[in-house]
Design an enzyme around this catalytic site. Structure first.
Site: not given
Ligand code: NAD
Length: 366
Positions: A91, A191-193, A195
């Site tokens: 990392k 969290g509906v980002g 993933v």
């Molecule tokens: P993202 O930034 O697209 O989504 C995260 C979402 O969480 C955002 O919509 C944000 O507004 C929301 N959020 C933040 N704080 C919050 C809270 N207190 N309560 C509710 N919602 C909140 O990120 P992502 O790519 O969807 O990843 C989500 C998680 O999965 C992260 O922890 C990331 O490290 C992990 N992850 C992602 C991947 C990937 O392929 N994207 C792979 C492994 C792990």
């Protein structure tokens, strides 16, 4: 004399920190001309080069940046090892303000540092790095994976992460309820980002009842409209009467304050570092009879995606196919934990250690 003593004391503490989890190599990168300050941590390369993203953050101190790089690179080693990938853990962290400090020269200089490691570390996009930033880094090194589709890379790994998380949830339901059918299950997605949104789509396609929350109200509205999920308040998510809690936002949401409030039987979500204390909270969940799918086992879909890209063997179908194995991996970890009377988190780490040791032994002869 005094100065020498001071330097010695500091040297020892850094080396002790690096030795604590047996990291192989840590590279401190500095370039006064561009202002670049970065740390590349390579935890273990027994299974292959250390792969892990580069994140940029305004750390309060060098020590904090080092700790983050060490912790995250170790996590990558375990994620790759339990997923059965031939890749190690690494990392990189860049210290600075992602809005102001990044220039073309700054990023290309960082690329040169990666290149100097001759492939022992392979990078990818992580927090506060953009597709464009990765393109600059890739001008100086080939050891970059997960580039955008327009550059011939595998692009956004989130759909595969979501798919792996979805099959992991099914595996946990099979374990706890004797059936992987989700149509009668209630799932809370925090969290509906990227993933969380795809995960909600998968769950709704199987007619699960899905509750969602996010700081960003626009995202909640969009996902409610497209999937029929039910919106809930940010804090209320911990008190819901659901079968599954799926953290997909931040780390450390499983802690002393939230564990007593949870009513679910399963925790299975994509967020990294979900347990605030990976030992204590793993056992606290066991006491509450909540089955936990360790984050680094269930969220490995994204790593699978960039791993295939790194091998130059990427196609989306193959990535999804490999992510299906997360179903068995989750079951295997939880069953191993049960047999040994230890937490799933510990069982997963032991499985990772075992694979590294056994595969490592193969390398002593031609
Ligand atoms: P993202 O930034 O697209 O989504 C995260 C979402 O969480 C955002 O919509 C944000 O507004 C929301 N959020 C933040 N704080 C919050 C809270 N207190 N309560 C509710 N919602 C909140 O990120 P992502 O790519 O969807 O990843 C989500 C998680 O999965 C992260 O922890 C990331 O490290 C992990 N992850 C992602 C991947 C990937 O392929 N994207 C792979 C492994 C792990």
């Amino acid at each position: 004399m005094e100065i020498n003593q001071l330097e010695t004391a500091q040297d020892v503490s850094i080396m002790e920190e690096i030795a604590k989890f047996n990291h192989e190599q840590v590279v401190f990168c500095n370039d006064n001309h561009t202002g670049l300050k970065a740390i590349i941590a390579i935890h273990n390369t027994v299974l292959g080069p250390g792969l892990g993203g580069t994140r940029m953050w305004q750390y309060a101190s060098d020590k904090e940046a080092l700790t983050d790089a060490l912790r995250l690179s170790r996590g990558m080693t375990y994620k790759a090892a339990v997923t059965g990938l031939n890749i190690g853990g690494g990392k990189a962290v860049i210290m600075g303000d992602a809005r102001k400090d990044k220039t073309e020269a700054f990023l290309r200089r960082f690329g040169k540092f990666i290149e100097s490691l001759n492939g022992k570390y392979v990078t990818a996009e992580d927090v506060n790095m953009t597709t464009r930033d990765m393109e600059y880094i890739a001008m100086e090194t080939n050891h970059v994976t997960g580039l955008s589709k327009s550059l011939g890379g595998s692009g956004d790994p989130s759909p595969v992460t979501a798919y792996g998380t979805y099959v992991g949830i099914k595996a946990m339901c099979k374990k706890v309820y004797g059936s992987e059918d989700l149509s009668n299950r209630k799932v809370a997605v925090q969290g509906v980002g990227q993933v969380g949104m795809y995960l909600t789509e998968y769950l709704r396609k199987e007619n699960a009842t899905v509750y969602i929350t996010d700081i960003n109200e626009e995202k909640v509205k969009k996902v409610v409209e497209s999937t029929g999920a039910k919106p809930v308040g940010m804090d209320a998510i911990y008190d819901l009467d659901t079968d599954v809690y799926a953290p997909c936002a931040l780390g450390a949401t499983i802690n002393d304050l939230t564990i007593p409030r949870l009513k679910c039987k399963i925790i299975a979500g994509a967020a990294n570092n979900q347990l605030k204390d990976e030992i204590k909270h793993g056992y606290d969940l066991m006491d509450r009879e909540i089955v936990y799918a360790p984050d680094f086992v269930i969220n490995a879909g994204g790593l699978i995606n960039v791993y295939l890209d790194h091998l130059k063997e990427y196609n989306a179908e193959r990535a999804h196919h490999m992510a299906e194995k997360i179903y068995d991996n989750c079951l295997n970890v939880v069953e191993n934990a049960e047999k040994q009377g230890i937490s799933p988190q510990e069982a997963a780490m032991l499985l990772g250690d075992k694979r590294i040791e056994e595969v490592g032994r193969l390398k002593v002869s031609f």
